[in-house]
Design a protein around this motif. Structure first.
Motif, mmCIF file in Angstrom:
data_model
loop_
_atom_site.group_PDB
_atom_site.id
_atom_site.type_symbol
_atom_site.label_atom_id
_atom_site.label_comp_id
_atom_site.label_asym_id
_atom_site.label_seq_id
_atom_site.Cartn_x
_atom_site.Cartn_y
_atom_site.Cartn_z
ATOM 1 N N ASP A 229 10.351 22.983 4.733
ATOM 2 C CA ASP A 229 9.823 24.136 3.985
ATOM 3 C C ASP A 229 9.866 23.890 2.480
ATOM 4 O O ASP A 229 8.905 24.188 1.754
ATOM 5 C CB ASP A 229 10.620 25.403 4.322
ATOM 6 C CG ASP A 229 10.268 25.989 5.680
ATOM 7 O OD1 ASP A 229 9.175 25.683 6.195
ATOM 8 O OD2 ASP A 229 11.087 26.756 6.226
ATOM 9 N N VAL A 230 10.985 23.346 1.997
ATOM 10 C CA VAL A 230 11.097 23.073 0.557
ATOM 11 C C VAL A 230 10.102 21.987 0.148
ATOM 12 O O VAL A 230 9.417 22.108 -0.878
ATOM 13 C CB VAL A 230 12.534 22.640 0.184
ATOM 14 C CG1 VAL A 230 12.607 22.248 -1.293
ATOM 15 C CG2 VAL A 230 13.525 23.755 0.480
ATOM 16 N N ILE A 231 10.009 20.947 0.954
ATOM 17 C CA ILE A 231 9.080 19.857 0.635
ATOM 18 C C ILE A 231 7.646 20.371 0.609
ATOM 19 O O ILE A 231 6.870 20.069 -0.309
ATOM 20 C CB ILE A 231 9.231 18.708 1.649
ATOM 21 C CG1 ILE A 231 10.612 18.056 1.497
ATOM 22 C CG2 ILE A 231 8.125 17.670 1.456
ATOM 23 C CD1 ILE A 231 10.942 17.029 2.561
ATOM 24 N N GLY A 232 7.278 21.182 1.611
ATOM 25 C CA GLY A 232 5.924 21.718 1.654
ATOM 26 C C GLY A 232 5.608 22.591 0.462
ATOM 27 O O GLY A 232 4.528 22.482 -0.143
ATOM 28 N N ARG A 233 6.549 23.454 0.096
ATOM 29 C CA ARG A 233 6.320 24.359 -1.038
ATOM 30 C C ARG A 233 6.220 23.583 -2.343
ATOM 31 O O ARG A 233 5.355 23.848 -3.174
ATOM 32 C CB ARG A 233 7.457 25.393 -1.114
ATOM 33 C CG ARG A 233 7.397 26.291 -2.345
ATOM 34 C CD ARG A 233 8.334 27.470 -2.220
ATOM 35 N NE ARG A 233 9.669 27.085 -1.829
ATOM 36 C CZ ARG A 233 10.584 26.583 -2.664
ATOM 37 N NH1 ARG A 233 10.275 26.365 -3.939
ATOM 38 N NH2 ARG A 233 11.797 26.284 -2.229
ATOM 39 N N ARG A 234 7.102 22.600 -2.520
ATOM 40 C CA ARG A 234 7.098 21.823 -3.763
ATOM 41 C C ARG A 234 5.836 20.974 -3.910
ATOM 42 O O ARG A 234 5.318 20.811 -5.008
ATOM 43 C CB ARG A 234 8.334 20.925 -3.806
ATOM 44 C CG ARG A 234 9.599 21.627 -4.278
ATOM 45 C CD ARG A 234 9.549 21.779 -5.773
ATOM 46 N NE ARG A 234 10.790 22.310 -6.322
ATOM 47 C CZ ARG A 234 11.059 22.333 -7.625
ATOM 48 N NH1 ARG A 234 10.188 21.848 -8.494
ATOM 49 N NH2 ARG A 234 12.181 22.845 -8.065
ATOM 50 N N LEU A 235 5.343 20.428 -2.796
ATOM 51 C CA LEU A 235 4.154 19.575 -2.850
ATOM 52 C C LEU A 235 2.858 20.350 -2.654
ATOM 53 O O LEU A 235 1.770 19.796 -2.861
ATOM 54 C CB LEU A 235 4.250 18.481 -1.777
ATOM 55 C CG LEU A 235 5.365 17.438 -1.937
ATOM 56 C CD1 LEU A 235 5.297 16.427 -0.803
ATOM 57 C CD2 LEU A 235 5.287 16.742 -3.284
ATOM 58 N N HIS A 290 13.811 16.592 -9.819
ATOM 59 C CA HIS A 290 14.085 15.159 -9.749
ATOM 60 C C HIS A 290 13.713 14.566 -8.392
ATOM 61 O O HIS A 290 13.505 13.359 -8.288
ATOM 62 C CB HIS A 290 15.567 14.873 -10.082
ATOM 63 C CG HIS A 290 16.567 15.362 -9.076
ATOM 64 N ND1 HIS A 290 16.888 14.650 -7.945
ATOM 65 C CD2 HIS A 290 17.323 16.498 -9.035
ATOM 66 C CE1 HIS A 290 17.816 15.302 -7.262
ATOM 67 N NE2 HIS A 290 18.090 16.424 -7.890
ATOM 68 N N TYR A 291 13.620 15.381 -7.360
ATOM 69 C CA TYR A 291 13.192 14.869 -6.061
ATOM 70 C C TYR A 291 11.666 14.705 -5.972
ATOM 71 O O TYR A 291 11.192 13.967 -5.100
ATOM 72 C CB TYR A 291 13.662 15.786 -4.948
ATOM 73 C CG TYR A 291 14.975 15.358 -4.330
ATOM 74 C CD1 TYR A 291 15.041 14.263 -3.477
ATOM 75 C CD2 TYR A 291 16.161 16.022 -4.625
ATOM 76 C CE1 TYR A 291 16.241 13.847 -2.919
ATOM 77 C CE2 TYR A 291 17.369 15.614 -4.071
ATOM 78 C CZ TYR A 291 17.397 14.522 -3.221
ATOM 79 O OH TYR A 291 18.584 14.095 -2.686
ATOM 80 N N PHE A 292 10.944 15.351 -6.864
ATOM 81 C CA PHE A 292 9.487 15.375 -6.715
ATOM 82 C C PHE A 292 8.751 14.735 -7.885
ATOM 83 O O PHE A 292 7.532 14.763 -7.927
ATOM 84 C CB PHE A 292 9.014 16.821 -6.498
ATOM 85 C CG PHE A 292 9.577 17.404 -5.243
ATOM 86 C CD1 PHE A 292 8.932 17.205 -4.018
ATOM 87 C CD2 PHE A 292 10.757 18.122 -5.246
ATOM 88 C CE1 PHE A 292 9.453 17.705 -2.843
ATOM 89 C CE2 PHE A 292 11.301 18.630 -4.073
ATOM 90 C CZ PHE A 292 10.642 18.426 -2.862
ATOM 91 N N ASP A 293 9.493 14.150 -8.819
ATOM 92 C CA ASP A 293 8.835 13.388 -9.873
ATOM 93 C C ASP A 293 8.198 12.157 -9.241
ATOM 94 O O ASP A 293 8.890 11.336 -8.630
ATOM 95 C CB ASP A 293 9.842 12.957 -10.941
ATOM 96 C CG ASP A 293 10.383 14.159 -11.712
ATOM 97 O OD1 ASP A 293 9.682 15.175 -11.771
ATOM 98 O OD2 ASP A 293 11.506 14.075 -12.237
ATOM 99 N N ALA A 294 6.914 12.042 -9.363
ATOM 100 C CA ALA A 294 6.206 10.933 -8.708
ATOM 101 C C ALA A 294 6.643 9.594 -9.280
ATOM 102 O O ALA A 294 6.870 9.475 -10.473
ATOM 103 C CB ALA A 294 4.708 11.117 -8.854
#
Length: 294
Positions: A229-235, A290-294
């Motif tokens: 859920d967090v990954i989907g929302r963030r991306l 920091h988990y989603f910085d490409a």
């Protein structure tokens, strides 16, 4: 203490270096590269050149220390059986040096398959079905009189610089355009922040390794769907359930891990060491940039 640390430049190992030095200990860090040596020197550690395959370098490092912490492991799953064998040989080599002394050794292990679908405790034995035999090797060393025990790391050991399972899920979601989970997604993963895990290693060395094995666990069990859920929302991608049959195609080699239900308690560890996690839990940490910085 002067501590010989394998995996000293790694995600967890580098946190242990800082934790030990800040607390007044000395660290002799194993590294195979000049870049690793520079990193260790910048952190205030001594450098010991070698590798897990170089058993002489491991014996030499252990002989120069008051204690050993073994965190190194090659996570290349294409040669997993060989990596497990190298790990066992490394533990045996360092343990042989410590025989007849009072010097302790902590070996890093994991929680996979220890008690599937129920909350694992420190009293549970390592699974004989898992090819990584770190705990079995540590127990063999302990049977010869070495003060050896293990720290079982949560599979989602997280924090800045994480390059493990959760970043793999993020990369997969970017690639496939969905954040997926299996079935109802209620299978649970324990979690711990790398800085809390590092403090646990220090406390175990200082207070005596005999009360191990220890569980480096903060979150007893985070539902896999909550991670998705967090990954989907963030991306900004859909969050989708996959059947067990579909999971193999979507997750590939990771499907087995994505479906694991492996909650774990750390009650005995907390009581024995006075360890209380202080860092953010898995979901709070994952929901940061920091988990989603490409």
């Amino acid at each position: 203490m002067r501590v010989f640390l394998t995996g000293a430049t790694g995600f967890v190992g580098s946190a242990i270096v800082s934790e030990l030095i800040t607390s007044g200990h000395q660290v002799l860090g194993l590294t195979r590269s000049d870049a690793g040596a520079e990193k260790l020197a910048s952190m205030g550690a001594e450098i010991h050149h070698g590798s897990l395959e170089d058993l002489k370098s491991l014996r030499d490092g252990a002989s120069k220390a008051d204690a050993v912490i073994h965190t190194a492991f090659n996570h290349d799953f294409s040669r997993f059986a060989q990596n497990c064998a190298d790990d066992r040989h490394a533990i045996e080599a360092m343990g042989a040096v410590l025989e007849g002394s009072d010097r302790p050794m902590l070996v890093t292990s994991g929680l996979a398959l220890i008690a599937p679908s129920r909350i694992a405790t420190e009293a549970d034995k390592a699974s004989p079905d898992f090819p990584r035999v770190s705990e079995t090797a540590a127990a063999a060393v302990a049977s010869r009189g070495v003060r050896a025990s293990s720290v079982r790391l949560a599979p989602s050991t997280h924090g800045t610089g994480d390059h493990g399972f959760v970043p793999h899920l993020i990369s997969l979601a970017r690639e496939k355009g969905i954040a997926a989970y299996i079935g109802d997604g209620l299978n649970r993963w324990p979690g711990v922040h790398r800085l809390d895990a590092a403090r646990l290693f220090r406390l175990a060395l200082e207070q005596g390794v005999e009360s191990g094995p220890y569980h480096a666990v903060d979150d007893e069990g985070v539902p896999f769907k909550a991670i998705a859920d967090v990954i989907g929302r963030r991306l900004g991608v859909p969050v989708v359930s996959k059947t067990h049959e579909e999971a193999a195609e979507h997750f590939g080699w990771f499907a087995r891990f994505a479906g694991m239900d492996i909650p774990a308690s750390s009650a005995r560890t907390r009581s024995a060491l006075g360890w209380t996690p202080e860092q953010p839990g898995l979901i709070a940490d994952l929901d940061q940039a920091h988990y989603f910085d490409a």
